[in-house]
Write an enzyme that holds these catalytic residues in place. Structure first.
Site, PDB file in Angstrom:
ATOM      1  N   LYS A 203       0.905  -1.283   0.037  1.00  0.00           N
ATOM      2  CA  LYS A 203      -0.120   0.016   0.344  1.00  0.00           C
ATOM      3  C   LYS A 203       0.938   1.130  -0.037  1.00  0.00           C
ATOM      4  O   LYS A 203       1.691   1.519   0.988  1.00  0.00           O
ATOM      5  CB  LYS A 203      -0.729  -0.037   1.258  1.00  0.00           C
ATOM      6  CG  LYS A 203      -1.782   1.310   1.315  1.00  0.00           C
ATOM      7  CD  LYS A 203      -2.626   1.071   2.404  1.00  0.00           C
ATOM      8  CE  LYS A 203      -3.468   2.346   2.551  1.00  0.00           C
ATOM      9  NZ  LYS A 203      -4.500   2.436   3.851  1.00  0.00           N
ATOM     10  N   ARG A 213     -10.496   9.660   2.285  1.00  0.00           N
ATOM     11  CA  ARG A 213     -10.212  10.551   3.549  1.00  0.00           C
ATOM     12  C   ARG A 213     -11.514  11.176   3.823  1.00  0.00           C
ATOM     13  O   ARG A 213     -11.800  11.370   5.028  1.00  0.00           O
ATOM     14  CB  ARG A 213      -8.992  10.916   3.539  1.00  0.00           C
ATOM     15  CG  ARG A 213      -7.856  10.023   3.425  1.00  0.00           C
ATOM     16  CD  ARG A 213      -6.468  10.577   3.414  1.00  0.00           C
ATOM     17  NE  ARG A 213      -5.238   9.503   3.452  1.00  0.00           N
ATOM     18  CZ  ARG A 213      -4.343   9.796   3.275  1.00  0.00           C
ATOM     19  NH1 ARG A 213      -3.692  11.124   3.173  1.00  0.00           N
ATOM     20  NH2 ARG A 213      -3.268   8.945   2.895  1.00  0.00           N
ATOM     21  N   GLU A 241       7.405  -6.576   0.803  1.00  0.00           N
ATOM     22  CA  GLU A 241       6.363  -6.454   1.665  1.00  0.00           C
ATOM     23  C   GLU A 241       5.182  -7.789   1.247  1.00  0.00           C
ATOM     24  O   GLU A 241       4.957  -8.271   2.306  1.00  0.00           O
ATOM     25  CB  GLU A 241       5.825  -5.277   1.239  1.00  0.00           C
ATOM     26  CG  GLU A 241       6.365  -3.945   1.828  1.00  0.00           C
ATOM     27  CD  GLU A 241       6.411  -4.004   3.405  1.00  0.00           C
ATOM     28  OE1 GLU A 241       5.848  -4.824   4.060  1.00  0.00           O
ATOM     29  OE2 GLU A 241       6.739  -2.833   4.069  1.00  0.00           O
ATOM     30  N   LYS A 256      -2.017  -1.619  -3.969  1.00  0.00           N
ATOM     31  CA  LYS A 256      -2.773  -0.330  -3.757  1.00  0.00           C
ATOM     32  C   LYS A 256      -2.294   0.967  -3.882  1.00  0.00           C
ATOM     33  O   LYS A 256      -1.042   1.012  -3.048  1.00  0.00           O
ATOM     34  CB  LYS A 256      -3.814  -0.253  -2.465  1.00  0.00           C
ATOM     35  CG  LYS A 256      -4.541   0.770  -2.073  1.00  0.00           C
ATOM     36  CD  LYS A 256      -5.224   0.561  -0.831  1.00  0.00           C
ATOM     37  CE  LYS A 256      -5.913   1.850  -0.459  1.00  0.00           C
ATOM     38  NZ  LYS A 256      -6.562   1.783   0.979  1.00  0.00           N
ATOM     39  N   SER A 282     -10.271   5.518  -4.341  1.00  0.00           N
ATOM     40  CA  SER A 282     -11.116   6.624  -4.501  1.00  0.00           C
ATOM     41  C   SER A 282     -10.650   7.685  -5.527  1.00  0.00           C
ATOM     42  O   SER A 282     -11.321   8.135  -6.305  1.00  0.00           O
ATOM     43  CB  SER A 282     -11.331   7.345  -3.126  1.00  0.00           C
ATOM     44  OG  SER A 282     -10.255   7.732  -2.604  1.00  0.00           O
ATOM     45  N   TYR A 321     -14.857   1.231  -6.755  1.00  0.00           N
ATOM     46  CA  TYR A 321     -16.171   2.167  -6.510  1.00  0.00           C
ATOM     47  C   TYR A 321     -16.852   1.774  -7.791  1.00  0.00           C
ATOM     48  O   TYR A 321     -18.168   2.558  -7.560  1.00  0.00           O
ATOM     49  CB  TYR A 321     -15.916   3.400  -6.262  1.00  0.00           C
ATOM     50  CG  TYR A 321     -15.074   3.473  -4.879  1.00  0.00           C
ATOM     51  CD1 TYR A 321     -15.539   3.623  -3.744  1.00  0.00           C
ATOM     52  CD2 TYR A 321     -13.607   3.731  -5.024  1.00  0.00           C
ATOM     53  CE1 TYR A 321     -14.841   3.660  -2.549  1.00  0.00           C
ATOM     54  CE2 TYR A 321     -12.636   3.708  -4.011  1.00  0.00           C
ATOM     55  CZ  TYR A 321     -13.323   3.677  -2.698  1.00  0.00           C
ATOM     56  OH  TYR A 321     -12.975   3.553  -1.300  1.00  0.00           O
TER      57      TYR A 321
HETATM   58  C1  PBG Z   1      -7.275   3.560   5.618  1.00  0.00           C
HETATM   59  C2  PBG Z   1      -7.358   3.440   4.377  1.00  0.00           C
HETATM   60  C3  PBG Z   1      -7.409   4.453   3.123  1.00  0.00           C
HETATM   61  C4  PBG Z   1      -7.768   3.745   1.998  1.00  0.00           C
HETATM   62  C5  PBG Z   1      -8.354   2.552   2.259  1.00  0.00           C
HETATM   63  N1  PBG Z   1      -7.944   2.407   3.925  1.00  0.00           N
HETATM   64  C6  PBG Z   1      -6.802   5.652   3.174  1.00  0.00           C
HETATM   65  C7  PBG Z   1      -5.453   5.982   3.637  1.00  0.00           C
HETATM   66  O1  PBG Z   1      -4.709   4.853   3.868  1.00  0.00           O
HETATM   67  O2  PBG Z   1      -5.265   6.971   3.889  1.00  0.00           O
HETATM   68  C8  PBG Z   1      -7.885   4.250   0.776  1.00  0.00           C
HETATM   69  C9  PBG Z   1      -8.943   3.804  -0.115  1.00  0.00           C
HETATM   70  C10 PBG Z   1      -9.495   4.547  -1.040  1.00  0.00           C
HETATM   71  O3  PBG Z   1      -8.559   5.692  -1.288  1.00  0.00           O
HETATM   72  O4  PBG Z   1     -10.115   4.251  -2.070  1.00  0.00           O
HETATM   73  N2  PBG Z   1      -6.289   2.645   6.216  1.00  0.00           N
HETATM   74 ZN    ZN Z   2      -5.818   3.451   8.189  1.00  0.00          ZN
END
Ligand code: PBG
Ligand code: ZN
Length: 333
Positions: A203, A213, A241, A256, A282, A321
């Site tokens: 991630k 967020r 990882e 991600k 998102s 989404y």
């Molecule tokens: C938080 C989390 C995030 C997302 C999924 N879980 C945001 C972040 O790490 O700040 C992002 C998902 C998205 O942008 O659709 N742990």
């Molecule tokens: Zn988080």
């Protein structure tokens, strides 16, 4: 001999033969998107009595627990593979302990979903940022840094709470080191050996999480996530990882964001034999939606092409989404 005749004798590849008709193109498609491989993110908000549109994610709502069944119903009739559940608690605290409140939004929603049993896979996101007042994904030390090892028991407790409430899969998204091992150990100790772990292993610290967020009210109140999420230039490190999480017991792993990290998806697919998920985040959704709203790109075309790219790179499961839209579009074709 004329130049054209000479040319005709030189064999060349006629790639267009197999593109000539829709039927030929359909037969020779190498990658087939299926609604069954899509996961739809859903937001459950403990403070709501009615669903509320999410301004940053047009077409999506925050749902009260009492009505979460409606999304499940839509997802099931669309043939989508499952739901990825996020929670917004009534109250936040310093340590994000609301994450494992058995009466919190996620466990309550999971019980409701389990009771309906729509034949969907129910995945629960595991993190502390939605539950902590400071919005970081782990517990803070006095100096504001994130304490990795102090965070592990809290994540494991949340995973156990979600598994008990009926999650098929728990999905840690915090990026603390060792969390897969901690979660696996506590699940097994609690008699939840059958609950699977899908780790957000690679991630990246991405600007594309902005709309999420807002949706999940989890932006850090100071600093950023660069000491725990990955540095975008690092693909080899991402592989390390991913491998580490498989060794710790992850049943499946995730990359991600998806669209900007297709090289990582492809390399993960080559190197690992566990299922690979990719999260079209998102910002990827919002960028396509915004361009389509301005008439710059066709929404359906851009969305399906982006999902096809992710599948072609090797993702078995795609979190998106666009899941409901894509399922409807795929049913039309
Ligand atoms: C938080 C989390 C995030 C997302 C999924 N879980 C945001 C972040 O790490 O700040 C992002 C998902 C998205 O942008 O659709 N742990
Ligand atoms: Zn988080």
């Amino acid at each position: 001999m004329s130049l054209t005749a000479e040319r005709r004798e030189t064999p060349f590849r006629r790639g267009r033969r197999l593109r000539r008709t829709p039927a030929l193109r359909r037969l020779f498609q190498e990658t087939r998107l299926s609604p069954a491989s899509l996961l739809l993110p859903v937001f459950v908000d403990a403070r709501l009595r009615d669903p509320e549109p999410i301004p940053s994610l047009a077409g999506h709502m925050r749902w009260p627990v009492s009505r979460i069944g409606e999304v499940a119903g839509q997802a099931a009739s669309a043939g989508i593979g499952g739901l990825l559940v996020f929670g917004l608690p009534a109250e936040k605290d310093d340590r994000g302990e609301g994450a494992f409140d058995p009466l919190g939004p996620v466990p309550s929603a999971l019980r409701a979903l389990r009771q309906r049993d729509d034949g969907l896979v129910i995945v629960a996101d595991v993190c502390l940022c939605e539950y902590s007042a400071h919005g970081h994904c782990g517990v803070l030390r006095a100096d504001g840094s994130v304490d990795n090892d102090e965070t592990l028991p809290l994540l494991a407790e949340a995973a156990v709470a979600y598994a008990r409430a009926g999650a098929d899969v728990v999905a840690p998204s915090d990026m603390m080191d060792g969390r897969v091992a901690a979660i696996r150990a506590d699940l097994d100790r609690a008699g939840l050996a059958e609950t699977a772990v899908l780790s957000y292993s690679a991630k990246f610290a991405s600007a594309y999480y902005g709309p999420f967020r807002d949706a999940a009210d989890c932006a850090p109140s100071f600093g950023d996530r660069t000491t725990y999420q990955m540095d975008p230039p690092n693909a080899r490190e991402a592989l390390a990882e991913l491998v580490a999480d498989v060794e710790e017991g992850a049943d499946a792993v995730m990359v991600k964001p998806a669209g900007l990290y297709l090289d990582v998806v492809a390399r993960a697919r080559e190197k690992l034999d566990v299922p690979i998920a990719a999260y079209q985040v998102s910002g990827e959704y919002a960028a396509i939606a915004a361009a389509a709203d301005r008439g710059l790109m066709d929404r359906r075309g851009a969305a399906l092409e982006s999902l096809t790219g992710i599948a072609r790179a090797g993702a078995d499961v795609i979190v998106t989404y666009f899941a409901l839209d894509a399922a409807a579009w795929l049913a039309e074709r």
